[in-house]
Design a protein around this motif. Structure first.
Motif, PDB file in Angstrom:
ATOM      1  N   VAL A  79      82.617 -90.861 -82.605  1.00  0.00           N
ATOM      2  CA  VAL A  79      83.114 -89.539 -82.190  1.00  0.00           C
ATOM      3  C   VAL A  79      84.529 -89.329 -82.711  1.00  0.00           C
ATOM      4  N   GLU A  80      85.342 -90.373 -82.674  1.00  0.00           N
ATOM      5  CA  GLU A  80      86.747 -90.227 -83.107  1.00  0.00           C
ATOM      6  C   GLU A  80      86.850 -89.821 -84.574  1.00  0.00           C
ATOM      7  N   ASP A  81      85.781 -90.120 -85.363  1.00  0.00           N
ATOM      8  CA  ASP A  81      85.826 -89.729 -86.773  1.00  0.00           C
ATOM      9  C   ASP A  81      85.679 -88.216 -86.948  1.00  0.00           C
ATOM     10  N   ALA A  82      85.061 -87.544 -85.961  1.00  0.00           N
ATOM     11  CA  ALA A  82      84.868 -86.087 -86.071  1.00  0.00           C
ATOM     12  C   ALA A  82      85.736 -85.322 -85.072  1.00  0.00           C
ATOM     13  N   ASP A 112      76.197 -89.968 -83.053  1.00  0.00           N
ATOM     14  CA  ASP A 112      74.839 -89.568 -82.689  1.00  0.00           C
ATOM     15  C   ASP A 112      74.815 -88.941 -81.288  1.00  0.00           C
ATOM     16  N   VAL A 113      75.606 -89.452 -80.379  1.00  0.00           N
ATOM     17  CA  VAL A 113      75.659 -88.931 -79.009  1.00  0.00           C
ATOM     18  C   VAL A 113      76.162 -87.485 -79.043  1.00  0.00           C
ATOM     19  N   ILE A 130      76.004 -85.419 -81.565  1.00  0.00           N
ATOM     20  CA  ILE A 130      75.021 -84.533 -82.226  1.00  0.00           C
ATOM     21  C   ILE A 130      73.950 -84.095 -81.222  1.00  0.00           C
ATOM     22  N   ARG A 131      73.520 -85.042 -80.372  1.00  0.00           N
ATOM     23  CA  ARG A 131      72.506 -84.695 -79.367  1.00  0.00           C
ATOM     24  C   ARG A 131      73.031 -83.629 -78.398  1.00  0.00           C
ATOM     25  N   LEU A 132      74.311 -83.716 -78.013  1.00  0.00           N
ATOM     26  CA  LEU A 132      74.878 -82.722 -77.095  1.00  0.00           C
ATOM     27  C   LEU A 132      75.091 -81.388 -77.806  1.00  0.00           C
ATOM     28  N   LEU A 133      75.416 -81.458 -79.091  1.00  0.00           N
ATOM     29  CA  LEU A 133      75.643 -80.222 -79.859  1.00  0.00           C
ATOM     30  C   LEU A 133      74.373 -79.406 -80.040  1.00  0.00           C
ATOM     31  N   ALA A 134      73.233 -80.041 -79.832  1.00  0.00           N
ATOM     32  CA  ALA A 134      71.974 -79.295 -79.900  1.00  0.00           C
ATOM     33  C   ALA A 134      71.869 -78.329 -78.723  1.00  0.00           C
ATOM     34  N   ARG A 135      72.631 -78.596 -77.641  1.00  0.00           N
ATOM     35  CA  ARG A 135      72.546 -77.743 -76.451  1.00  0.00           C
ATOM     36  C   ARG A 135      73.759 -76.840 -76.279  1.00  0.00           C
ATOM     37  N   ALA A 136      74.882 -77.273 -76.862  1.00  0.00           N
ATOM     38  CA  ALA A 136      76.110 -76.480 -76.709  1.00  0.00           C
ATOM     39  C   ALA A 136      76.885 -76.495 -78.018  1.00  0.00           C
ATOM     40  N   VAL A 178      78.165 -78.414 -70.215  1.00  0.00           N
ATOM     41  CA  VAL A 178      78.151 -79.377 -71.330  1.00  0.00           C
ATOM     42  C   VAL A 178      78.719 -80.731 -70.850  1.00  0.00           C
ATOM     43  N   GLY A 179      78.063 -81.797 -71.302  1.00  0.00           N
ATOM     44  CA  GLY A 179      78.521 -83.143 -70.922  1.00  0.00           C
ATOM     45  C   GLY A 179      79.714 -83.567 -71.756  1.00  0.00           C
ATOM     46  N   VAL A 180      80.447 -84.542 -71.273  1.00  0.00           N
ATOM     47  CA  VAL A 180      81.607 -85.022 -72.027  1.00  0.00           C
ATOM     48  C   VAL A 180      81.213 -86.258 -72.839  1.00  0.00           C
ATOM     49  N   ILE A 181      81.978 -86.535 -73.854  1.00  0.00           N
ATOM     50  CA  ILE A 181      81.773 -87.754 -74.653  1.00  0.00           C
ATOM     51  C   ILE A 181      83.121 -88.450 -74.798  1.00  0.00           C
TER      52      ILE A 181
END
Lengths: 392, 572
Positions: free
Chosen positions: B439-442, B522-523, B525-531, B512-515
């Motif tokens: 996640v820190e890379d993006a 990958d985690v 990307i899965r959340l971005l499918a919903r928000a 929306v959930g936090v990361i």
């Protein structure tokens, strides 16, 4: 409509029942299948368990047999001096039966015999870890430590060997353990422990005449004459054929200054073995000593004076021989010599008590100025005895 | 009974059944390994008794190897080292290993190793364990996910039972088969390894395969130099071994000889060498025991190492069934022992440790170099010696052996074998150059298109927080929950004086959930499918917003927009 509804309800009820029956049948079938699976798996495990037991037992039996065969060969080789072959066979036995302490011990012995002490030590330590009081293992370890120059550790191991557990047929190595411990203590100069070890050796093997003699001889050599006499007297009393015990006893008694007992022992020794030169020499010297000793009880005054005179003459000769001719005589020595000469010149009129005092002084002077008397020097021995007793 | 079974299958979850099955797998594998060991031993003695002439001693290993090759020809599943098949089961075939591999491997290896082929029984035991596990898993209807993990469980049971060392079994499988530390499978692997070792010990006792004498701890810093030198030598030796096996395997494979002929020829050569050096035949455990107990001179050990290197490589390259575990240990022990014999003369100023200690350290070094499993090497040494004094020397030699061998040859021997067998399996050592993104890379700490507001803030503050370019608004609701909504909708609501605390999904807000920054992308990307926007918060303070991640950020992180990084479109 109502009927239709009833039929429909009936059909629905039937359908529900069928569904229930089907579900139950499925559940039962599933349960049966699961049971069958568990039973089959259990059965297979049981069969495998049986096969593993049989195979492991067969292999173990084979291992035992081959190990025993290799060990027997190795021990026979070791006893007949084929050390290299013994090591190879015993090594095989140990590999086949790693938990067999006897094989490990035998291998260690073979390795020690091949001067591979360092290699043998782990095997011994392994045996001793399981059985710390095993006498033979401790003995082999003690030898390794002794050869490595570690006297303290060697002594500890010898003591563990001496007080360890031995089988009844292992009396020879058990005896060796005691004798080697005595050697180590002798070398170390630890006279207290040496005396204890020798007395224990004597009491541990009361039926072994050779050991009793050895104990007596070594006690004498270490200066424990009273203990030697005690051991040797017991040996003489215990054995119908006491061997050298009488001669040794005579020597011990002589060393203690107990010339009468020495004479008796040597006389018995000569009676038992008339050709025994040592016994005869002892008897002769003790006879002469007894004929010289002025301190013996029940002597007449004349006899006592005669003995004093003979001894003073001998002392005068010894003092003359021991004094360095070039050196000027010291005043006391000179005065003692003059006094002896004057007393000897008085003849029968001389005072016996004064003569005895002169004899005491002369004996002390001989002890300090002259070397120790020889074994057959009766006069010298009597003078030494008087000097040891001190001024009367 | 049936009711009980049905109830059990209903009551127990898949994970619980997996754990129970792990114990059963351990017991089964332990029993099979006992049979395997005993059968090899019995055949060995039979051969020993039968080999009364020179000709028989040369022929018997060859005949055994040829027969074993014929068994493998009949049961192809029994081919290979065993470790590769288990890895294939984990990564390719959903845990399925043909059960025929178990009896096939058993028969083939009993014939080959029992008659003198200089290979080991550990890798075959590993395959048998994996095969048993696969069979039991499918019998009891495990889920696909559990089935994938069942093969390593059996493998650990196999290796632990074969070597009588449970920790080694677990670590080897984690390092070599699973190629990483998977918490999901760890517990089951441990259970299986322990139950298999306990079962084996019921039959064979607690004695290890060879006795290790007392190990001396490192007494002086100078002594460390010796271990460093031994570690370096181990690495170089391992490189020679791996390269030699690879070369022989490729060269012999090019001949395309009839079935059984290559093992037969190799067996004849092995029998010939065995006439001069019988210690190299079979598993070599006895010779290792002797070397560890300082029973050989350094020259004997050096010769044995060279001879074993040759014959083990030849046997393995010819396809004779058997494992590489035992020969590798043999080479390590002999190398370390020879080093120990030479050390006093070569380095008189250094107080050399005992030959046995160096032999043990050499074993760890060569094992780590060949299998690239340094952790296993260290703990194997510890388990065999039973003393922590062996750990430090083993750590030095295994780390150096591993690093030096990897420097000269990137693949382990198992990776090479897998490659030769046509499989490209994951390995802990050989990974792709690109690491997985996190996640820190993006992460974008100051996003222009996202306005961030707190639910407790007044409408005026919310309005001031809004930016011109903002397309979305990220709102933190009480208790650390977050929601996202389109910016115009929020602007309209705020302008109308609506309290943001009253905003609801009907008003366009999506929860929306936090990361966290260390999670895989990958985690996100899965959340971005919903928000459209995902908040990234600190693990220690859930109210501390570190930044956000959007689809554009993910694309940028994967360099989808970079024309240089983009692959040409085949359809274009």
């Amino acid at each position: 409509m109502w009927r239709c509804g009833g039929v429909r309800r009936s059909l629905a009820r039937d359908s529900d029942e069928i569904k229930d029956v089907t579900t139950l049948a499925d559940t039962r079938a599933a349960g049966l299948t699961s049971t069958l699976r568990v039973a089959v798996v259990g059965l297979v495990l049981l069969c495998l368990w049986g096969a593993a037991s049989w195979l492991a037992r067969t292999a173990h039996h084979q291992r035992l047999q081959r190990g025993a065969r290799a060990a027997a060969t190795g021990i026979a080789d070791l006893e007949s001096g084929r050390v290299a072959q013994a090591v190879a066979s015993l090594r095989e036995a140990v590999v086949l039966e790693p938990d067999h302490a006897d094989y490990r011990l035998a291998l260690a012995r073979a390795l020690v015999a091949q001067d591979r002490d360092r290699e043998a030590e782990p095997y011994l330590l392994d045996v001793l870890r399981r059985d710390p009081v095993r006498g033979e293992a401790n003995l082999v370890l003690a030898r390794i430590r002794r050869d490595a120059g570690d006297e303290t550790e060697a002594q500890s191991a010898y003591y563990r060997a001496v007080y360890g557990r031995w089988s009844t047929e292992q009396q020879v190595p058990r005896r060796e353990a005691r004798l080697e411990l005595i050697d180590v203590l002798e070398r170390a100069g630890d006279s207290g422990r040496l005396r204890a070890a020798l007395l224990e050796l004597s009491s541990a093997f009361p039926g072994d005449r050779t050991l009793q003699l050895q104990a007596g001889r070594r006690l004498m050599a270490a200066g424990f004459h009273a203990d030697a006499v005690h051991v040797l007297r017991a040996t003489v009393d215990r054995f119908a054929d006491p061997g050298d015990s009488l001669v040794l006893l005579a020597e011990a008694e002589m060393a203690r200054g107990n010339y009468l007992a020495a004479f008796n022992a040597s006389r018995r020794a000569v009676a038992r073995a008339p050709a025994d030169a040592a016994a005869k020499a002892l008897r002769d010297v003790t006879t002469r000593i007894l004929s010289l000793d002025p301190a013996l009880p029940r002597l007449s005054a004349r006899e006592r004076t005669t003995r004093i005179r003979r001894l003073l003459t001998a002392a005068r000769v010894k003092l003359d021989a021991c004094t360095v001719p070039a050196a000027a005589p010291t005043p006391p020595a000179d005065s003692l010599g003059l006094a002896i000469d004057r007393w000897l010149a008085q003849g029968r009129a001389a005072d016996a008590d004064f003569g005895f005092s002169l004899l005491d002084a002369a004996a002390q002077r001989v002890r300090s100025a002259c070397p120790a008397p020889a074994r057959d020097d009766a006069e010298g021995l009597v003078l030494a005895g008087l000097a040891a007793e001190g001024p009367s | 009974m049936s009711r009980l079974t049905a109830r059990l299958s209903f009551v127990l979850t898949d994970a619980q059944r997996f754990l129970i099955l792990a114990v059963l797998i351990g017991v089964f594998t332990g029993v099979i390994v006992v049979c395997f060991h005993a059968a090899i031993e019995l055949v060995e003695w039979g051969v020993h008794d039968a080999a009364t002439s020179v000709l028989a001693r040369v022929l018997l290993p060859a005949i055994g190897a040829a027969l074993a090759a014929l068994v493998v020809f009949q049961v192809p599943a029994a081919a290979g080292s065993g470790i590769v098949q288990t890895k294939s089961a984990l990564y390719v075939s959903n845990g399925r290993i043909p059960f025929s591999a178990v009896p096939g491997k058993f028969m083939a290896c009993v014939l080959s190793i029992g008659t003198g082929t200089p290979l080991g029984p550990e890798d075959p035991a590993l395959l048998m364990g994996a095969g048993v596990a696969s069979k039991l898993g499918s019998t009891f209807g495990l889920s696909r996910r559990s089935m994938r993990h069942i093969a390593p469980v059996g493998a650990a049971a196999g290796i632990a039972a074969a070597f009588n060392t449970p920790i080694t079994g677990v670590l080897f499988v984690m390092e070599e088969v699973v190629a990483g530390w998977d918490a999901a499978v760890m517990g089951s692997i441990v259970l299986a390894a322990v139950s298999s070792v306990v079962t084996t010990r019921l039959f064979l006792g607690e004695s290890p395969l060879f006795r290790v004498p007392e190990v001396a701890a490192i007494a002086s810093p100078r002594e460390v130099l010796l271990y460093v030198a031994l570690g370096a030598a181990s690495g170089l030796f391992a490189t020679v071994y791996v390269r030699g096996v690879a070369l022989l395997r490729y060269r012999l494979g090019a001949f395309r000889l009839p079935v059984g002929l290559a093992p037969l020829i190799a067996g004849l050569a092995i029998g010939g060498v065995g006439l001069a050096y019988p210690e190299i035949l079979g598993t070599g455990y006895r010779a290792m025991d002797a070397a560890l107990n300082a029973q050989y001179s350094w020259s004997t050990m050096a010769t044995l190492a060279a001879a074993k290197l040759l014959v083990a490589g030849l046997a393995f390259a010819a396809g004779t069934p058997g494992g590489l575990f035992a020969p590798t240990l043999f080479l390590g022990v002999m190398l370390g022992g020879a080093f120990g014999g030479l050390a006093p003369a070569a380095a008189p100023l250094v107080m050399a440790p005992s030959q046995s200690t160096l032999a043990l350290a050499g074993m760890a070094g060569v094992f780590a170099g060949v299998f690239r499993a340094p952790m296993t090497a260290v703990f194997m040494t510890f388990e065999l010696s039973g003393t922590s004094a062996s750990i430090l020397p083993a750590m030095i030699t295994s780390t150096l052996g591993f690093l030096i061998a990897r420097q000269f040859h990137r693949q382990s021997i198992l990776d090479l074998v897998a490659e030769h067998e046509g499989a490209v399996l994951p390995s802990a050592r050989v990974g792709r150059a690109e690491e997985p993104l996190h996640v820190e890379d993006a992460l974008r700490t100051d996003p222009a298109t996202v306005a961030i507001i707190r639910a407790a803030e007044s409408p005026a503050v919310v309005l001031s927080a809004m930016r011109d370019a903002a397309t979305h608004v990220l709102v933190e609701w009480p208790r650390g929950t977050w929601a996202v909504a389109p910016a115009p909708a929020v602007m309209a609501l705020v302008a109308a004086g609506t309290d943001v605390r009253g905003l609801s999904p009907e008003a366009g807000f999506v929860s929306v959930g936090v990361i966290y920054p260390d999670e895989l992308l990958d985690v996100a990307i899965r959340l971005l499918a919903r928000a459209p926007v995902v908040p990234v918060v600190s693990r220690v303070d859930e109210h501390e917003l570190l930044g956000v991640v959007t689809v554009a950020d993910v694309r940028q992180a994967y360099r989808f927009n970079d024309p240089q990084a983009a692959a040409p479109d085949p359809g274009a």
